[in-house]
Each structure stands twice: as C-alpha cells, then as structure tokens.
Design an enzyme around this catalytic site. Sequence first.
Site, PDB file in Angstrom:
ATOM      1  N   ALA A   1      15.877 -26.497 -29.373  1.00  0.00           N
ATOM      2  CA  ALA A   1      16.386 -27.574 -30.236  1.00  0.00           C
ATOM      3  C   ALA A   1      15.331 -27.941 -31.268  1.00  0.00           C
ATOM      4  O   ALA A   1      14.339 -27.226 -31.436  1.00  0.00           O
ATOM      5  CB  ALA A   1      16.756 -28.782 -29.390  1.00  0.00           C
ATOM      6  N   ASN A   2      15.532 -29.022 -31.986  1.00  0.00           N
ATOM      7  CA  ASN A   2      14.547 -29.510 -32.951  1.00  0.00           C
ATOM      8  C   ASN A   2      14.596 -31.030 -33.008  1.00  0.00           C
ATOM      9  O   ASN A   2      15.367 -31.660 -32.278  1.00  0.00           O
ATOM     10  CB  ASN A   2      14.799 -28.881 -34.329  1.00  0.00           C
ATOM     11  CG  ASN A   2      16.166 -29.221 -34.860  1.00  0.00           C
ATOM     12  OD1 ASN A   2      16.470 -30.388 -35.107  1.00  0.00           O
ATOM     13  ND2 ASN A   2      17.026 -28.213 -34.995  1.00  0.00           N
ATOM     14  N   ARG A   3      13.794 -31.627 -33.877  1.00  0.00           N
ATOM     15  CA  ARG A   3      13.584 -33.079 -33.860  1.00  0.00           C
ATOM     16  C   ARG A   3      14.628 -33.889 -34.617  1.00  0.00           C
ATOM     17  O   ARG A   3      14.478 -35.100 -34.772  1.00  0.00           O
ATOM     18  CB  ARG A   3      12.208 -33.406 -34.440  1.00  0.00           C
ATOM     19  CG  ARG A   3      11.067 -32.818 -33.653  1.00  0.00           C
ATOM     20  CD  ARG A   3       9.728 -33.226 -34.244  1.00  0.00           C
ATOM     21  NE  ARG A   3       8.633 -32.483 -33.648  1.00  0.00           N
ATOM     22  CZ  ARG A   3       8.133 -32.746 -32.443  1.00  0.00           C
ATOM     23  NH1 ARG A   3       8.604 -33.744 -31.732  1.00  0.00           N
ATOM     24  NH2 ARG A   3       7.147 -32.012 -31.971  1.00  0.00           N
ATOM     25  N   SER A   4      15.670 -33.259 -35.124  1.00  0.00           N
ATOM     26  CA  SER A   4      16.661 -34.001 -35.916  1.00  0.00           C
ATOM     27  C   SER A   4      17.338 -35.098 -35.095  1.00  0.00           C
ATOM     28  O   SER A   4      17.750 -34.878 -33.965  1.00  0.00           O
ATOM     29  CB  SER A   4      17.726 -33.030 -36.437  1.00  0.00           C
ATOM     30  OG  SER A   4      18.789 -33.754 -37.011  1.00  0.00           O
TER      31      SER A   4
ATOM     32  N   ALA B   1      20.336 -29.897 -38.945  1.00  0.00           N
ATOM     33  CA  ALA B   1      19.152 -29.052 -38.757  1.00  0.00           C
ATOM     34  C   ALA B   1      19.555 -27.968 -37.757  1.00  0.00           C
ATOM     35  O   ALA B   1      19.249 -28.046 -36.565  1.00  0.00           O
ATOM     36  CB  ALA B   1      17.985 -29.881 -38.245  1.00  0.00           C
TER      37      ALA B   1
END
Length: 223
Positions: A33-36, A99
């Site tokens: 995943a990512n920080r969005s 994102a």
Amino acid sequence: AILGETLKPLAGRTAVVTSGPTHEPIDPVRYIANRSSGRQGHAIAAALARLGADVTLVSGPVTIPDPPGVTTVHVETAQQMLDAATSRLPADIAVMVAAVADWRVASSVGQKIKKQPGEAPPPLMLTENPDILKTVGHHEKRPTLVVGFAAETQDVENNGRAKLARKGADMIVANDVSPGTGIMGGTRNRVKIISAAGVEEWPDLDKSEVAIRLADLIAAKLG
Ligand code: CTP
Ligand code: CA
C-alpha cells in the site's frame, strides 16, 4: 433558472473520481500500500457534487467517511478500481486522484506465507498494475475533461508535463510529495496546475480549498 445555473454550473454533468490508495495482496493477511489518506480525492468528489455534478467516487481503502452527495464505490486493488471507474463511462468529467499502487505481487497466494526456519525471506515478484488514468485518457468513451494528478519528489513541473502527454489528460495537478512537505497523508496541499495553456502555481492551501478551486476550474473549462 439563471440563479440555479450560477450556483450549480455542473448540473446535468456526470463525473468519476478515484481516491485513496490501493491495497495489493501478498497473501490473505498482507498487502502492498502507500500513505494516501483519500482526503484530496474525497474533497474533490464532494466539491464537484456541490456544483451540481452527479459524482461517482471510486475509493480505495481509507479511514475517512464517504463524502456527502456522492455515490461511493469501495474497492481494494488497482484492477478493481480500473473496472469500477471504466464501468461508469461515459461521463463528462474524470478526476483520477488515487495513489494507485504501481505494482502488485505477480502471484499472490491463498495461504499465509510462513517463516521457514533457516531459509532466506521469500522474494516478492512484482508485476505492473494497469494505469487507470491512461486508460480513461485514451478510452473510446473518453470524458470531455480528464484530470490527473502527479505525485513527485523531484522536478515536479517537467515530470507533470510528461504525465500530461503520456496519459492523454487535459490537466495535471502536480504536487511535491517529498517527506518534509507532509502532503501525502496530510491535510494541506501545494499544487501546480499543468495544461496545454501552461502552468499555474497555487499557494499552500487546505485540501478542501484545493478541491473547491479545482471544481470551479473544471466548471469554467466545461463552460
Ligand atoms: N494513476 C492511475 N493508475 C496507475 C498509476 C497512476 O490512474 N496505475 C494515475 C494517478 O491517479 C494520477 C496519475 O496517474 O492521477 C499520476 O500518478 P503518479 O503515481 O504520479 O504517476 P505514474 O504514472 O504512476 O508514474 P510514477 O509513479 O512512476 O511517477
Ligand atoms: Ca505511481
């Protein structure tokens, strides 16, 4: 009627917005995943709806609530986001804010991967995800106005211009997501609006304010 048109310049228009991260499974309990946070995309969906548009928000996994006045479709992976977004075409407006994870695990497995005593960690083989913005930007049912974002940590303007061309977008909202900025996952944003007309720099604003300005700009462009 005149008053209605002034207040709701996007009445009768349809819009598709993507927001948040995507989660790409590794095994049943782990994902990439990512920080969005979804804050910027959700605010844009809400702002378009306030101008009268019929908005479908395709959201990845986020902790913030569904915005008011919007139809929200929840998805997890990039592939699901692509399917949900393209199934809403034709539409007048597309704003791809998500994102999206650029890569997914080539073959995620149905059982939890276990540590193997004495063995090296499992290698993760990645494969590229579909590009939702690029697909929509070149779609046979391409929306009249296609807007993308560009998350950069360097050379924001040039990278943004390159994305404008590559993705078939009418406008790119470029931002610097370097760690010090606090933009990714934060509440404020500082963007450059890149289009064929040139580059416009907006000041540091709350993400909700960026959303209102962008919705106004979209309404102006659609006339
Ligand atoms: N995007 C998308 N689908 C993807 C990757 C990106 O729809 N698989 C969209 C994003 O929602 C955003 C724009 O493309 O509107 C740019 O995303 P960004 O991550 O900045 O660019 P990439 O093309 O993925 O290139 P890179 O991450 O290598 O800079
Ligand atoms: Ca990317």
